[in-house]
Motif scaffolding. Structure first.
Motif, PDB file in Angstrom:
ATOM      1  N   GLN A 192       0.836  -1.204   0.000  1.00  6.83           N
ATOM      2  CA  GLN A 192       0.000   0.000   0.000  1.00  6.83           C
ATOM      3  C   GLN A 192       0.866   1.248   0.000  1.00  6.83           C
ATOM      4  O   GLN A 192       0.632   2.187  -0.763  1.00  6.83           O
ATOM      5  N   MET A 193       1.887   1.277   0.861  1.00  4.59           N
ATOM      6  CA  MET A 193       2.768   2.441   0.913  1.00  4.59           C
ATOM      7  C   MET A 193       3.434   2.668  -0.440  1.00  4.59           C
ATOM      8  O   MET A 193       3.456   3.793  -0.949  1.00  4.59           O
ATOM      9  N   LEU A 194       3.982   1.610  -1.027  1.00  2.00           N
ATOM     10  CA  LEU A 194       4.672   1.742  -2.311  1.00  2.00           C
ATOM     11  C   LEU A 194       3.727   2.227  -3.396  1.00  2.00           C
ATOM     12  O   LEU A 194       4.087   3.105  -4.196  1.00  2.00           O
ATOM     13  N   ASP A 195       2.532   1.677  -3.424  1.00  2.00           N
ATOM     14  CA  ASP A 195       1.541   2.096  -4.418  1.00  2.00           C
ATOM     15  C   ASP A 195       1.166   3.565  -4.240  1.00  2.00           C
ATOM     16  O   ASP A 195       1.024   4.305  -5.217  1.00  2.00           O
ATOM     17  N   GLU A 196       1.009   3.998  -2.991  1.00  2.00           N
ATOM     18  CA  GLU A 196       0.671   5.397  -2.720  1.00  2.00           C
ATOM     19  C   GLU A 196       1.807   6.330  -3.122  1.00  2.00           C
ATOM     20  O   GLU A 196       1.573   7.399  -3.685  1.00  2.00           O
ATOM     21  N   LEU A 197       3.042   5.925  -2.834  1.00  2.00           N
ATOM     22  CA  LEU A 197       4.185   6.745  -3.225  1.00  2.00           C
ATOM     23  C   LEU A 197       4.277   6.850  -4.742  1.00  2.00           C
ATOM     24  O   LEU A 197       4.565   7.914  -5.291  1.00  2.00           O
ATOM     25  N   GLU A 198       4.033   5.744  -5.404  1.00  2.00           N
ATOM     26  CA  GLU A 198       4.096   5.726  -6.865  1.00  2.00           C
ATOM     27  C   GLU A 198       3.005   6.588  -7.497  1.00  2.00           C
ATOM     28  O   GLU A 198       3.260   7.347  -8.429  1.00  2.00           O
ATOM     29  N   LYS A 199       1.820   6.492  -6.945  1.00  2.00           N
ATOM     30  CA  LYS A 199       0.681   7.253  -7.476  1.00  2.00           C
ATOM     31  C   LYS A 199       0.817   8.738  -7.155  1.00  2.00           C
ATOM     32  O   LYS A 199       0.530   9.601  -7.975  1.00  2.00           O
ATOM     33  N   GLY A 200       1.212   9.046  -5.917  1.00  2.00           N
ATOM     34  CA  GLY A 200       1.274  10.428  -5.460  1.00  2.00           C
ATOM     35  C   GLY A 200      -0.115  10.939  -5.118  1.00  2.00           C
ATOM     36  O   GLY A 200      -1.125  10.407  -5.585  1.00  2.00           O
ATOM     37  N   GLY A 201      -0.177  11.946  -4.275  1.00  3.48           N
ATOM     38  CA  GLY A 201      -1.455  12.550  -3.912  1.00  3.48           C
ATOM     39  C   GLY A 201      -2.276  11.749  -2.922  1.00  3.48           C
ATOM     40  O   GLY A 201      -3.430  12.074  -2.670  1.00  3.48           O
ATOM     41  N   VAL A 202      -1.670  10.698  -2.353  1.00  2.00           N
ATOM     42  CA  VAL A 202      -2.380   9.835  -1.408  1.00  2.00           C
ATOM     43  C   VAL A 202      -1.458   9.543  -0.232  1.00  2.00           C
ATOM     44  O   VAL A 202      -0.264   9.309  -0.407  1.00  2.00           O
ATOM     45  N   TYR A 203      -2.038   9.542   0.968  1.00  2.00           N
ATOM     46  CA  TYR A 203      -1.314   9.149   2.185  1.00  2.00           C
ATOM     47  C   TYR A 203      -2.283   8.373   3.061  1.00  2.00           C
ATOM     48  O   TYR A 203      -3.311   8.910   3.469  1.00  2.00           O
TER      49      TYR A 203
END
Length: 84
Positions: free
Chosen positions: A62-73
């Protein structure tokens, strides 16, 4: 982690090797380091606090996907990290 951790009011979490490796593998070290210190610390603590390795892996993804996508935490909208 190059953000200032001096203002954190909670325990600072050490990044485990498997998280560092995953960030390197997905080429997301820069995105991780650009996040505020509290987010870096919270992500790592959240992953480490899981009892089962399966849960740690799910949280790491989840963290990696959020970092990759951006705009999400943490599944919340985070405009400051949005990618152009």
């Amino acid at each position: 982690m190059n953000k200032s951790f001096s203002n954190l009011k909670r325990k600072r979490n050490k990044i485990p090797g498997f998280v560092k490796q995953a960030l390197q593998k997905r080429k997301l070290e820069k995105e991780f380091k650009l996040r505020p210190a509290y987010q870096q610390n919270d992500y790592v603590g959240w992953i480490n606090d899981a009892k089962k390795q399966e849960t740690k892996n799910k949280r790491l993804k989840q963290m990696l996907d959020e970092l990759e996508k951006g705009g999400v935490y943490m599944k919340m909208n985070h405009p400051a990290s949005a990618k152009n």
